[in-house]
Design an enzyme around this catalytic site. Structure first.
Site, mmCIF file in Angstrom:
data_model
loop_
_atom_site.group_PDB
_atom_site.id
_atom_site.type_symbol
_atom_site.label_atom_id
_atom_site.label_comp_id
_atom_site.label_asym_id
_atom_site.label_seq_id
_atom_site.Cartn_x
_atom_site.Cartn_y
_atom_site.Cartn_z
ATOM 1 N N ILE A 132 0.733 -1.213 -0.016
ATOM 2 C CA ILE A 132 0.098 0.131 -0.198
ATOM 3 C C ILE A 132 0.905 1.544 0.164
ATOM 4 O O ILE A 132 0.424 2.079 -0.685
ATOM 5 C CB ILE A 132 -0.991 0.186 1.140
ATOM 6 C CG1 ILE A 132 -1.575 -1.379 1.446
ATOM 7 C CG2 ILE A 132 -1.917 1.216 1.103
ATOM 8 C CD1 ILE A 132 -2.633 -1.763 0.456
ATOM 9 N N SER B 287 -7.919 -1.101 9.699
ATOM 10 C CA SER B 287 -8.308 -2.093 8.734
ATOM 11 C C SER B 287 -9.767 -2.362 9.191
ATOM 12 O O SER B 287 -10.186 -2.343 10.289
ATOM 13 C CB SER B 287 -7.678 -3.542 8.897
ATOM 14 O OG SER B 287 -8.222 -4.432 8.606
ATOM 15 N N TYR C 217 -3.632 -9.793 15.070
ATOM 16 C CA TYR C 217 -3.422 -8.610 14.010
ATOM 17 C C TYR C 217 -4.564 -7.634 14.256
ATOM 18 O O TYR C 217 -4.197 -6.471 14.410
ATOM 19 C CB TYR C 217 -3.511 -9.188 12.725
ATOM 20 C CG TYR C 217 -3.562 -8.222 11.575
ATOM 21 C CD1 TYR C 217 -5.088 -8.022 10.979
ATOM 22 C CD2 TYR C 217 -2.665 -7.090 11.281
ATOM 23 C CE1 TYR C 217 -4.891 -7.249 9.906
ATOM 24 C CE2 TYR C 217 -2.783 -6.289 10.403
ATOM 25 C CZ TYR C 217 -3.995 -6.409 9.754
ATOM 26 O OH TYR C 217 -4.338 -5.242 8.631
ATOM 27 N N LYS D 206 -4.494 -3.349 15.446
ATOM 28 C CA LYS D 206 -5.168 -2.071 14.785
ATOM 29 C C LYS D 206 -5.879 -1.434 15.510
ATOM 30 O O LYS D 206 -5.862 -0.300 15.631
ATOM 31 C CB LYS D 206 -5.805 -2.756 13.474
ATOM 32 C CG LYS D 206 -4.857 -3.265 12.425
ATOM 33 C CD LYS D 206 -3.925 -2.175 11.879
ATOM 34 C CE LYS D 206 -3.144 -2.677 10.555
ATOM 35 N NZ LYS D 206 -2.108 -1.775 10.207
HETATM 36 C C1 WQD Z 1 -11.071 -13.069 1.467
HETATM 37 C C2 WQD Z 1 -12.087 -14.067 0.947
HETATM 38 C C3 WQD Z 1 -11.824 -16.211 2.325
HETATM 39 C C4 WQD Z 1 -7.862 -17.099 0.577
HETATM 40 C C5 WQD Z 1 -7.817 -10.206 5.358
HETATM 41 C C6 WQD Z 1 -7.472 -9.254 6.628
HETATM 42 C C7 WQD Z 1 -7.796 -7.974 6.419
HETATM 43 C C8 WQD Z 1 -6.978 -7.547 5.342
HETATM 44 C C9 WQD Z 1 -7.250 -8.339 4.254
HETATM 45 C C10 WQD Z 1 -4.749 -6.507 6.243
HETATM 46 C C11 WQD Z 1 -12.431 -14.758 2.173
HETATM 47 C C12 WQD Z 1 -11.284 -16.480 0.952
HETATM 48 C C13 WQD Z 1 -8.988 -16.635 0.805
HETATM 49 C C14 WQD Z 1 -7.762 -18.481 -0.275
HETATM 50 C C15 WQD Z 1 -9.994 -18.401 -0.206
HETATM 51 N N1 WQD Z 1 -5.839 -7.618 5.582
HETATM 52 N N2 WQD Z 1 -10.138 -17.185 0.398
HETATM 53 N N3 WQD Z 1 -9.144 -19.060 -0.331
HETATM 54 O O1 WQD Z 1 -9.555 -12.460 5.221
HETATM 55 O O2 WQD Z 1 -11.334 -10.860 3.990
HETATM 56 O O3 WQD Z 1 -9.190 -10.111 5.254
HETATM 57 O O4 WQD Z 1 -7.026 -9.643 4.339
HETATM 58 O O5 WQD Z 1 -5.392 -5.516 6.582
HETATM 59 O O6 WQD Z 1 -7.463 -7.285 7.599
HETATM 60 O O7 WQD Z 1 -8.458 -9.749 7.497
HETATM 61 O O8 WQD Z 1 -9.100 -11.406 3.057
HETATM 62 O O9 WQD Z 1 -8.138 -12.330 0.879
HETATM 63 O O10 WQD Z 1 -7.622 -13.639 3.235
HETATM 64 O O11 WQD Z 1 -10.057 -13.667 2.188
HETATM 65 O O12 WQD Z 1 -11.477 -18.935 -0.349
HETATM 66 O O13 WQD Z 1 -6.831 -19.302 -0.353
HETATM 67 O O14 WQD Z 1 -11.455 -15.206 0.330
HETATM 68 O O15 WQD Z 1 -12.338 -17.327 2.960
HETATM 69 O O16 WQD Z 1 -13.856 -15.142 2.200
HETATM 70 P P1 WQD Z 1 -9.882 -11.164 4.463
HETATM 71 P P2 WQD Z 1 -8.694 -12.736 2.320
#
Ligand code: WQD
Length: 337
Positions: free
Chosen positions: A12, A124, A149, A153
């Protein structure tokens, strides 16, 4: 105006450096490259034509940070530096609390010493916790967070809020990001996770480029349109422009303002897979896997306040996000290595 970006070589931070420079701001970067690459500084020079002053330091090291403020009149700080992996934070919580809170306390003490009263913090949407109703609004109660984490925040938001209450000249803008994805249109900078990506889009990108065999879809039995998780994905360039808007706003602001940076729209995992396949022209094999611990079904922003207060809204679509992510990944199959 001269803006210090802590963690400015990160995903970012680097995209924000580009947008600040194009808006006419001077940028200084402090980064210890614990989750970024020195190559980014060269790539930023290629994109902007400017070589940003770089201090390779740990932001928690006050003596090193004071040198930055002695050598530069810093008008505002955007604080990106911090560990950010949800999964890793569950495994090593103490290192997350130590690093993310120490860097913040050191930064704020040095800012205070040098009379720098303008802080923008990379927060976040994870601070809303599991209880929040949709869409997430800034005036909602926060917590309980689902991982260390997220707690760091939320604790840092509280630290900054308390300091701003004690110093009436202080301006704090807490930006709550939803799910940043994509890359700069040049394909020169982008997301480069250290190991196997935890997040959806960088994982899909690795499958598309062939360095990972298939995507595991963490659950298709959620109460959503297609059973898979829904998130508010925001193009990192839109997110970066939101920071420039926040810097402009903060010039005439005192106190603490919390602002969501999201699109206000939700996209499911399977919709993202389809969009990425269309953007890359690649098949994205996937298998349905069990739900991931700590995941919620659906999350997206109420983006009204950012428009009202900052005059900012997102412009780029999920297809743009996938196009630009693929442009970066296909040009840099091994990231910055
Ligand atoms: C998104 C969706 C998973 C990986 C996190 C942090 C947040 C921010 C962004 C820092 C969900 C699904 C994911 C995979 C999947 N980070 N998924 N297979 O968990 O919404 O947010 O990252 O600031 O603070 O909490 O993001 O991309 O991990 O997941 O199915 O291999 O994709 O279940 O529905 P998330 P994500």
């Amino acid at each position: 105006m001269k803006i210090l970006l802590t963690g400015g070589a990160g995903y970012i931070g680097s995209h924000t450096a580009v947008e600040l420079a194009s808006a006419g701001y001077e940028v200084v970067i402090a980064d210890n490259f614990s989750n970024s690459s020195p190559v980014v500084i060269d790539r930023l020079e290629t994109i902007t034509g400017k070589r940003f002053p770089l201090y390779e330091i740990n932001v928690a090291d006050k003596a090193a940070l004071e040198k930055v403020f002695e050598e530069n009149k810093i008008d505002a700080v955007i604080h990106f530096a911090g560990f950010k992996s949800v999964g890793e934070s569950v495994k090593v919580p103490l290192s997350y609390y130590r690093n993310n809170i120490d860097t913040t306390l050191s930064l704020m003490e040095v800012m205070d010493k040098f009379g720098c009263k303008n802080l923008i913090f990379s927060s976040s949407a994870t601070v809303y916790g599991k209880r929040a109703s949709l869409p997430y609004r800034e005036d909602m109660e926060t917590g309980p967070c689902t991982n260390p984490y997220g707690w760091t925040k939320l604790f840092i938001e509280q630290i900054i809020t308390d300091h701003a209450k004690a110093d009436p000249d202080f301006s704090a803008v807490l930006l709550r990001y939803f799910n940043p994805v994509g890359a700069h249109e040049s394909g020169l900078i982008g997301e480069d996770p250290k190991d196997i990506p935890n997040n959806l889009v960088p994982y899909i990108a690795r499958v598309a480029v062939g360095t990972l065999p298939y995507l595991s879809v963490f659950g298709n039995d959620y109460p959503t349109k297609d059973g898979t998780g829904i998130r508010d994905y925001i193009h990192v360039t839109d997110l970066a422009k939101g920071h420039t808007a926040a810097v402009n706003f903060a010039k005439n602001h005192k106190g603490t303002e919390i602002i969501n940076l999201g699109t206000g729209n939700g996209t499911s995992v399977l919709e993202m897979v389809k969009a990425y396949s269309a953007a890359s022209g690649k098949d994205i094999p996937y298998k349905i896997a069990p739900r991931r611990e700590g995941d919620i079904a659906e999350c997206y922003a109420d983006a009204t306040k950012a428009m009202e207060l900052l005059g900012w809204k997102t412009d780029l679509s999920v297809d743009d996000m996938c196009r630009d992510s693929w442009n970066w990944q296909s040009k840099n199959p091994n990231g910055y290595k």
